[in-house]
Design a protein around this motif. Structure first.
Motif, PDB file in Angstrom:
ATOM      1  N   PHE A   1       5.408  -2.890   9.321  1.00  0.00           N
ATOM      2  CA  PHE A   1       4.262  -2.834   9.550  1.00  0.00           C
ATOM      3  C   PHE A   1       3.507  -1.470   9.100  1.00  0.00           C
ATOM      4  CE2 PHE A   1       0.074  -1.692  11.871  1.00  0.00           C
ATOM      5  CZ  PHE A   1      -0.462  -2.745  11.866  1.00  0.00           C
ATOM      6  N   ASN A   2       2.410  -1.537   8.158  1.00  0.00           N
ATOM      7  CA  ASN A   2       1.803  -0.216   7.683  1.00  0.00           C
ATOM      8  C   ASN A   2       0.112  -0.345   8.200  1.00  0.00           C
ATOM      9  OD1 ASN A   2       3.998   0.300   5.938  1.00  0.00           O
ATOM     10  ND2 ASN A   2       3.383  -0.962   4.519  1.00  0.00           N
ATOM     11  N   SER A   3      -0.096   0.610   9.059  1.00  0.00           N
ATOM     12  CA  SER A   3      -1.246   0.517   9.744  1.00  0.00           C
ATOM     13  C   SER A   3      -2.330   0.998   8.514  1.00  0.00           C
ATOM     14  CB  SER A   3      -1.530   1.601  10.652  1.00  0.00           C
ATOM     15  OG  SER A   3      -1.505   3.001  10.177  1.00  0.00           O
ATOM     16  N   ILE A   4      -3.780   0.815   8.931  1.00  0.00           N
ATOM     17  CA  ILE A   4      -4.649   1.403   7.898  1.00  0.00           C
ATOM     18  C   ILE A   4      -4.654   2.916   8.041  1.00  0.00           C
ATOM     19  CG2 ILE A   4      -7.336   1.701   7.642  1.00  0.00           C
ATOM     20  CD1 ILE A   4      -7.564  -1.139   9.248  1.00  0.00           C
ATOM     21  N   CYS A   5      -4.812   3.375   6.971  1.00  0.00           N
ATOM     22  CA  CYS A   5      -4.702   4.951   6.750  1.00  0.00           C
ATOM     23  C   CYS A   5      -3.110   5.073   6.973  1.00  0.00           C
ATOM     24  CB  CYS A   5      -5.321   5.748   7.954  1.00  0.00           C
ATOM     25  SG  CYS A   5      -7.343   5.524   7.648  1.00  0.00           S
ATOM     26  N   GLY A   6      -2.083   4.332   6.745  1.00  0.00           N
ATOM     27  CA  GLY A   6      -0.741   4.441   6.612  1.00  0.00           C
ATOM     28  C   GLY A   6      -0.373   3.425   5.351  1.00  0.00           C
ATOM     29  N   PHE A   7      -1.087   3.353   4.424  1.00  0.00           N
ATOM     30  CA  PHE A   7      -0.835   2.791   3.395  1.00  0.00           C
ATOM     31  C   PHE A   7      -0.907   1.120   3.344  1.00  0.00           C
ATOM     32  CE2 PHE A   7       0.937   6.756   1.193  1.00  0.00           C
ATOM     33  CZ  PHE A   7      -0.112   6.812   0.200  1.00  0.00           C
ATOM     34  N   ALA A   8      -1.623   0.571   4.291  1.00  0.00           N
ATOM     35  CA  ALA A   8      -1.712  -0.708   4.399  1.00  0.00           C
ATOM     36  C   ALA A   8      -2.933  -1.111   3.179  1.00  0.00           C
ATOM     37  CB  ALA A   8      -2.484  -1.065   5.635  1.00  0.00           C
TER      38      ALA A   8
ATOM     39  N   ASN B   1      -2.717  10.816   7.956  1.00  0.00           N
ATOM     40  CA  ASN B   1      -3.474   9.526   7.474  1.00  0.00           C
ATOM     41  C   ASN B   1      -3.790   9.840   5.893  1.00  0.00           C
ATOM     42  OD1 ASN B   1      -3.753   9.542  10.337  1.00  0.00           O
ATOM     43  ND2 ASN B   1      -5.747   8.894  10.300  1.00  0.00           N
ATOM     44  N   THR B   2      -3.911   8.399   5.478  1.00  0.00           N
ATOM     45  CA  THR B   2      -4.439   8.471   4.053  1.00  0.00           C
ATOM     46  C   THR B   2      -5.896   7.950   4.124  1.00  0.00           C
ATOM     47  OG1 THR B   2      -3.862   6.180   3.911  1.00  0.00           O
ATOM     48  CG2 THR B   2      -2.266   7.674   3.376  1.00  0.00           C
ATOM     49  N   SER B   3      -6.653   7.932   3.177  1.00  0.00           N
ATOM     50  CA  SER B   3      -8.116   7.404   3.159  1.00  0.00           C
ATOM     51  C   SER B   3      -8.397   6.801   1.648  1.00  0.00           C
ATOM     52  CB  SER B   3      -9.162   8.179   3.593  1.00  0.00           C
ATOM     53  OG  SER B   3      -9.066   9.409   2.761  1.00  0.00           O
ATOM     54  N   GLY B   4      -9.128   5.999   1.649  1.00  0.00           N
ATOM     55  CA  GLY B   4      -9.636   5.541   0.201  1.00  0.00           C
ATOM     56  C   GLY B   4      -8.550   4.225  -0.093  1.00  0.00           C
ATOM     57  N   VAL B   5      -8.460   4.395  -1.338  1.00  0.00           N
ATOM     58  CA  VAL B   5      -7.782   3.118  -2.182  1.00  0.00           C
ATOM     59  C   VAL B   5      -6.321   3.559  -2.322  1.00  0.00           C
ATOM     60  CG1 VAL B   5      -7.446   1.471  -3.803  1.00  0.00           C
ATOM     61  CG2 VAL B   5      -9.706   2.219  -3.384  1.00  0.00           C
ATOM     62  N   LYS B   6      -5.314   2.831  -2.071  1.00  0.00           N
ATOM     63  CA  LYS B   6      -3.974   2.992  -1.899  1.00  0.00           C
ATOM     64  C   LYS B   6      -3.588   3.040  -3.475  1.00  0.00           C
ATOM     65  CE  LYS B   6       0.716   0.812  -1.209  1.00  0.00           C
ATOM     66  NZ  LYS B   6       1.093  -0.529  -0.236  1.00  0.00           N
ATOM     67  N   GLN B   7      -2.978   3.991  -3.787  1.00  0.00           N
ATOM     68  CA  GLN B   7      -2.344   4.228  -5.352  1.00  0.00           C
ATOM     69  C   GLN B   7      -1.104   4.115  -5.493  1.00  0.00           C
ATOM     70  OE1 GLN B   7      -5.148   4.959  -7.604  1.00  0.00           O
ATOM     71  NE2 GLN B   7      -6.411   4.791  -6.363  1.00  0.00           N
ATOM     72  N   LEU B   8      -0.904   3.468  -6.714  1.00  0.00           N
ATOM     73  CA  LEU B   8       0.663   3.244  -6.885  1.00  0.00           C
ATOM     74  C   LEU B   8       1.107   4.440  -7.881  1.00  0.00           C
ATOM     75  CD1 LEU B   8       0.984  -0.653  -6.965  1.00  0.00           C
ATOM     76  CD2 LEU B   8       1.775   0.833  -5.352  1.00  0.00           C
ATOM     77  N   SER B   9       1.626   5.463  -7.138  1.00  0.00           N
ATOM     78  CA  SER B   9       2.266   6.502  -8.026  1.00  0.00           C
ATOM     79  C   SER B   9       3.763   6.217  -8.119  1.00  0.00           C
ATOM     80  CB  SER B   9       1.832   7.839  -7.500  1.00  0.00           C
ATOM     81  OG  SER B   9       2.013   8.171  -6.246  1.00  0.00           O
ATOM     82  N   ALA B  10       4.350   7.400  -8.555  1.00  0.00           N
ATOM     83  CA  ALA B  10       5.773   7.114  -8.318  1.00  0.00           C
ATOM     84  C   ALA B  10       6.373   6.576  -7.057  1.00  0.00           C
ATOM     85  CB  ALA B  10       6.584   8.448  -8.541  1.00  0.00           C
TER      86      ALA B  10
END
Length: 316
Positions: A153-160, A257-266
């Motif tokens: 499970f990935n929470s919001i702001c945890g790369f959901a 926490n993250t915020s915004g759109v999840k980016q697929l980097s490395a």
């Protein structure tokens, strides 16, 4: 519609067998998947970090949703799992009070059999962990005999990526790094990796005959995270602390926490990466990345207040 308590009554319709059979049918016989999963390149670093090269996931997956609050409300106008094609449904489980728990293929899979469990999908719940969904996942985990199955499970702001309640289902026979660590006893059935770890975490040892009691302790911790807006990632596994068929280990990482759109980097640090499993999207990164690079990325998401979190949790 299947009843969960009957899925293990016949080996031909066990949860894992049903998942694999239906997943393979959809993967091999339809164009539902955005790309095929066949013979992914794999690499083990320092005997503990597991890498898989999957470049298609970066270029062909659905654009993740922008999310800024850990308890962001569900928005029916955005993508949700009630909008998927019926062809993506592996099977559904009948719950209480008319609940429908749907198991879908992930059309942009990380690995073979990567699927999504959507508890109470008809209720349009946001991506916020609930006591009922935890009970559902544990019920499934206790019925599964295959130790290669993990649920995350990935929470919001945890790369959901989607704000509609869902858990990730994975099947991987390799033991993950987090399943080999030494945990320190904290209290009750709760253990920790302290602030000296790459990313500190809590682990709950949940035994079948005392599941509800331990689950109350789990929920108090997760409820604390939600109240404090602490992003988190959760792994359910049957491996670790002395493997037994009647024990499930629930590991939870409080993280930055993250915020915004999840980016697929490395690589993005979500539940798999924290567990030691790194999907990689670039072949050069896959060939050249070293353990120190992975650990440096993990450390970016380590909270500075883990000691305070532990003190708070001891008092609740």
């Amino acid at each position: 519609m299947y009843k969960l308590n009957k899925l293990t009554s016949d080996s031909l319709t066990s949860f894992t067998s049903l998942l694999k059979t239906k997943w393979n049918e959809i993967h091999n016989e339809t164009d539902i998947f955005r790309y095929k999963i066949d013979d992914l390149k794999e690499r083990i670093i320092d005997g503990k970090y597991f890498l898989q090269l999957n470049p298609d996931r970066r270029s062909k997956r659905r654009t993740p949703e922008e999310m800024t609050s850990i308890c962001q409300p569900f928005d029916e106008n955005k993508f949700n799992f009630n909008k998927v094609s019926s062809k993506e449904i592996l099977f559904s489980l009948e719950g209480k009070d008319g609940d429908i728990h749907t198991v879908l293929v992930n059309v942009s899979p990380i690995s073979r059999y990567h699927s999504l469990l959507c508890p109470s999908v008809n209720k349009c719940l946001p991506q916020v962990v609930t006591p009922d969904s935890l009970k559902l996942v544990l019920q499934i985990m206790f019925q599964i005999e295959d130790g290669g199955v993990r649920i995350g499970f990935n929470s919001i702001c945890g790369f959901a990526s989607v704000n509609h309640l869902h858990y990730h289902l994975f099947v991987e026979e390799k033991t993950l790094q987090i399943e080999n660590v030494t945990w320190q006893h904290f209290k009750g059935e709760m253990y920790t990796l302290d602030e000296n770890s790459t990313v500190p975490a809590f682990c709950f040892k949940i035994q079948k005959d005392s599941c509800n009691q331990t689950l109350q302790q789990v929920w108090k911790v997760l409820e604390y995270f939600l109240k404090k807006s602490i992003a988190h990632n959760i792994l359910f596994t049957k491996r670790g602390l002395g493997e037994r068929d009647d024990v499930v280990y629930l590991i939870v990482w409080p993280r930055r926490n993250t915020s915004g759109v999840k980016q697929l980097s490395a690589f993005n640090v979500a539940v798999l990466e924290l567990s030691g499993w790194f999907p990689i999207y670039d072949e050069e990164d896959f060939n050249n990345v070293e353990a120190k690079d992975l650990e440096a990325e993990l450390t970016k998401w380590k909270r500075d207040d883990f000691k305070t979190i532990c003190e708070d949790i001891k008092s609740i």
